[in-house]
Design an enzyme around this catalytic site. Structure first.
Site, short mmCIF file in Angstrom:
data_model
loop_
_atom_site.label_atom_id
_atom_site.label_comp_id
_atom_site.label_asym_id
_atom_site.label_seq_id
_atom_site.Cartn_x
_atom_site.Cartn_y
_atom_site.Cartn_z
N LYS A 83 0.83 -1.22 0.00
CA LYS A 83 0.00 0.00 0.00
C LYS A 83 0.86 1.26 0.00
O LYS A 83 0.70 2.15 0.84
CB LYS A 83 -0.98 -0.02 1.17
CG LYS A 83 -1.95 -1.21 1.10
CD LYS A 83 -2.91 -1.24 2.27
CE LYS A 83 -3.89 -2.40 2.15
NZ LYS A 83 -3.24 -3.71 2.32
N ARG A 84 1.75 1.35 -0.97
CA ARG A 84 2.64 2.49 -1.09
C ARG A 84 1.91 3.69 -1.71
O ARG A 84 0.77 3.60 -2.12
CB ARG A 84 3.87 2.12 -1.93
CG ARG A 84 4.66 0.94 -1.40
CD ARG A 84 5.08 1.13 0.03
NE ARG A 84 6.06 0.14 0.47
CZ ARG A 84 6.40 -0.07 1.72
NH1 ARG A 84 5.82 0.62 2.69
NH2 ARG A 84 7.31 -0.98 2.04
#
Length: 277
Positions: free
Chosen positions: A98-99
């Site tokens: 979840k960058r």
């Protein structure tokens, strides 16, 4: 080969759209080993060996990096080892990290996911806009943008924003972009699929929250209803994957026989296949 093409060929070859979430929780791992890192390694390698013995496998696997980061620095080496080993056996790997950050930081995160850890795809937040997503858009790799998630807090922002995010995802699409859309609200899943297909497009969906009948874990999403919603929404390609993490990893809890954790996981995988028919 583009990520979407790789995904499609893999799903057709293994004849299922299952994504196996590799999220180690030490208190639930019965594998015996001297260190937490070896415990994780043995657990997921024993499960892989059971898959190979039975000649079954999920379409893709999805380790969540947080579950390794919270164990130790050495556990991150184990994560890289797991990614390499599952890929070697033909399973594409989605790194659930979840960058999403300003451009230069996203470039660094992209290199970490694809060049250091060796993942095929990564999950990304769209909150900071296009310049935070585009560094992940490589021709051969995939990006799953958080679109409509299944957690309770999703309503805080996503109720108003997810349609705009869907439109942006289509604008950013380079042939390898996809979306994370939860399994717990099939009405919205169908609506989103219909919106995308109405623009003569189809992108890969990563669909978390699927439950397995008779197995603890999952968020209550019904696999068969999810697949029906995708078709009703106009999607036709086999490029969408349904994720189960704890339901597969810790399926041994249903029988209360921790020594059979590998076979219990394989049994649950087969049960999930059956539930899709």
């Amino acid at each position: 080969m583009s990520y979407t093409s790789l995904l499609e060929s893999r799903i057709e070859a293994c004849e299922n759209p299952v994504c196996f979430g590799l999220d180690p929780v030490l208190s639930l791992i019965p594998a015996e080993a001297d260190t937490p890192e070896d415990k994780i390694r043995k657990f997921y390698f024993d499960i892989l060996e059971e898959f190979l013995r039975r000649n079954i496998a999920p379409a893709v696997v999805k380790p969540n990096s947080a579950y390794y980061e919270c164990v130790s620095i050495d556990a991150m080496w184990v994560l890289a080892e797991i990614i390499a080993t599952y890929r070697k056996e033909g399973m594409p790997v989605i790194l659930d990290a979840k960058r999403g950050d300003i451009g230069k930081s996203s470039e660094a995160y992209s290199k970490a996911a694809f060049d250091v850890y060796g993942a095929n795809a990564v999950t990304v937040s769209p909150w900071m806009g296009g310049d935070s997503v585009k560094p992940f858009l490589r021709e051969e790799n995939g990006v799953y943008v958080l679109l409509r998630t299944s957690n309770k807090g999703a309503a805080d922002f996503q109720d108003k924003a997810y349609r705009d995010v869907a439109q942006k995802i289509l604008e950013w699409d380079n042939g390898g972009i996809g979306a994370v859309v939860g399994a717990t609200n099939v009405h919205e899943l169908r609506e989103i699929a219909n919106f995308i297909s109405s623009q003569k497009r189809e992108i890969p969906f990563l669909i978390p929250g699927v439950s397995i009948p008779g197995v603890p874990g999952g968020q209550g999403g019904d696999a068969k209803e999810v697949m029906r919603a995708l078709r009703d929404g106009g999607f036709k390609r086999n490029i969408h994957v349904l994720n189960s993490s704890s339901g597969l990893s810790y399926a041994w809890q249903a029988s209360g026989k921790p020594g059979n954790y590998a076979s219990a996981c394989a049994d649950a995988l087969e049960r999930l296949f059956t539930n899709l028919e």
